[in-house]
Design a protein around this motif. Structure first.
Motif, PDB file in Angstrom:
ATOM      1  N   SER A   1       0.955  -1.208   0.108  1.00 48.67           N
ATOM      2  CA  SER A   1      -0.098  -0.122   0.029  1.00 48.67           C
ATOM      3  C   SER A   1       0.813   1.238  -0.100  1.00 48.67           C
ATOM      4  O   SER A   1       0.388   2.221  -0.352  1.00 48.67           O
ATOM      5  N   GLU A   2       2.174   1.175   0.366  1.00 52.03           N
ATOM      6  CA  GLU A   2       2.655   2.314   0.534  1.00 52.03           C
ATOM      7  C   GLU A   2       4.440   1.796   0.259  1.00 52.03           C
ATOM      8  O   GLU A   2       4.695   0.809   0.831  1.00 52.03           O
ATOM      9  N   GLY A   3       4.917   2.737  -0.452  1.00 50.86           N
ATOM     10  CA  GLY A   3       6.752   2.367  -0.552  1.00 50.86           C
ATOM     11  C   GLY A   3       6.774   0.984  -1.110  1.00 50.86           C
ATOM     12  O   GLY A   3       6.225   0.684  -2.190  1.00 50.86           O
TER      13      GLY A   3
ATOM     14  N   ALA B   1      10.784  -0.275   4.358  1.00 48.07           N
ATOM     15  CA  ALA B   1      10.127   0.386   5.180  1.00 48.07           C
ATOM     16  C   ALA B   1       8.523   0.364   4.591  1.00 48.07           C
ATOM     17  O   ALA B   1       7.787   1.273   5.120  1.00 48.07           O
ATOM     18  N   GLY B   2       8.221  -0.431   3.482  1.00 49.05           N
ATOM     19  CA  GLY B   2       6.885  -0.082   2.888  1.00 49.05           C
ATOM     20  C   GLY B   2       5.791  -0.894   3.783  1.00 49.05           C
ATOM     21  O   GLY B   2       6.109  -1.277   4.913  1.00 49.05           O
ATOM     22  N   LYS B   3       4.682  -0.648   3.462  1.00 47.96           N
ATOM     23  CA  LYS B   3       3.523  -0.904   4.178  1.00 47.96           C
ATOM     24  C   LYS B   3       2.663  -1.792   3.242  1.00 47.96           C
ATOM     25  O   LYS B   3       2.425  -1.794   2.274  1.00 47.96           O
ATOM     26  N   VAL B   4       1.947  -2.658   3.965  1.00 48.38           N
ATOM     27  CA  VAL B   4       0.953  -3.877   3.274  1.00 48.38           C
ATOM     28  C   VAL B   4      -0.301  -3.707   3.983  1.00 48.38           C
ATOM     29  O   VAL B   4      -0.603  -3.663   5.006  1.00 48.38           O
ATOM     30  N   LYS B   5      -1.324  -4.227   2.807  1.00 50.67           N
ATOM     31  CA  LYS B   5      -2.554  -4.441   3.574  1.00 50.67           C
ATOM     32  C   LYS B   5      -3.068  -5.990   2.909  1.00 50.67           C
ATOM     33  O   LYS B   5      -2.466  -6.425   2.065  1.00 50.67           O
ATOM     34  N   TYR B   6      -4.259  -6.236   3.412  1.00 54.36           N
ATOM     35  CA  TYR B   6      -4.844  -7.522   2.828  1.00 54.36           C
ATOM     36  C   TYR B   6      -5.329  -7.478   1.665  1.00 54.36           C
ATOM     37  O   TYR B   6      -6.031  -6.098   1.286  1.00 54.36           O
ATOM     38  N   VAL B   7      -5.236  -8.322   0.624  1.00 50.89           N
ATOM     39  CA  VAL B   7      -6.085  -8.177  -0.741  1.00 50.89           C
ATOM     40  C   VAL B   7      -7.397  -8.362  -0.517  1.00 50.89           C
ATOM     41  O   VAL B   7      -8.295  -7.658  -0.931  1.00 50.89           O
TER      42      VAL B   7
END
Length: 273
Positions: A185-187, A212-218
């Motif tokens: 979601s970011e980076g 340092a990125g960010k993730v979310k659920y698909v």
């Protein structure tokens, strides 16, 4: 509070009163009683105060109604109007069908207004009122006019466990579930030796990632569990427990109060008196 906490309080009190040996009380049955008593408490409180409490509500976002023609649907079987149809969980029965509290487009910019089905089909085409957005409910089927591809709802579910949990926050690094799909979601991140940038999806092979990125659920929805927040206040939870003990198990109120012999029980029982 969670359903596990409410159920545990019930189990503790039943054991304290030595009723668990006399009754075949399963945890699933206690959860059923808890949901049923919550619905009764909501009806009584709504009738008294004539308002919906925010903690009762659960939200369904980005639901995808099916495009139908009213004459082809067995629940309507009238006319040939294009509608959207969506199956929802059973809702608590409240005046003016307030169990379905709000319906809108998925962007939340376009609100749909409730209308009785008979009045809906009495609308005169071309009039000002016929140009509004409406919905009506038949059992667990919700019908939209005009048809919309995506919808969002706020409801008071009869059984909260039937409403999925929305996963909208970023996932904490170290808590990835192996085999579950995520999206950056970011980076940017590196996971299992592969680099992923914004918008890229991956299937977790380990709990963590680097960078340092960010993730979310698909898949942003999952089934509700007994460890998720339960849609009622602490005060209502106390009333639910007391109601189950006195009504479903026919325990006299004074007997419930007299069960407080140690500190832990006393704290619980003082709350529900």
């Amino acid at each position: 509070m969670t359903l596990r906490e409410g159920r545990s309080d019930l189990e503790l009190l039943l054991q304290k009163m030595q009723l668990s040996k006399d009754f075949r009380v399963t945890r699933r049955h206690l959860q059923h009683l808890y949901a049923r008593s919550r619905a009764v408490q909501i009806v009584e409180k709504h009738n008294k105060n004539n308002q919906v409490e925010p903690e009762w509500l659960q939200h369904l976002t980005r639901e995808f109604p099916t495009r139908i023609h009213s004459g082809d649907d067995p629940e309507i079987n009238w006319g040939s109007m294009e509608l959207g149809k969506l199956t929802i969980p059973q809702v608590v029965s409240l005046p003016n069908d307030m169990g379905v509290f709000r319906v809108s487009s998925s962007s939340d910019r376009c609100e749909y207004y409730p209308i009785p089905v008979a009045r809906f089909y009495g609308l005169v085409p071309g009039t000002v009122k016929s140009n509004f957005n409406f919905y009506f409910r038949i059992n667990t089927s919700l019908f939209f006019y005009p048809y919309t591809k995506e919808a969002s709802l706020s409801i008071i579910a009869d059984d909260p466990m039937q409403v999925p949990v929305l996963l909208t926050e970023n996932v904490k690094n170290g808590s990835l579930e192996i085999g579950t799909q995520y999206i950056v979601s970011e980076g940017a991140i590196t996971h299992n030796g592969t680099n992923y940038t914004v918008g890229k999806t991956f299937t977790a092979a380990a709990p963590s990632w680097t960078l340092a990125g960010k993730v979310k659920y698909v898949n942003k929805k999952r089934a509700m569990t007994i460890d998720d927040p339960y849609p009622c206040s602490l005060n209502m939870s106390q009333a639910i427990i007391f109601s189950i003990l006195t009504k479903d198990f026919q325990i006299e109120a004074q007997v419930v109060a007299d069960a407080k012999n140690d500190g832990a029980d006393q704290a619980i029982l003082n709350q529900i008196r």
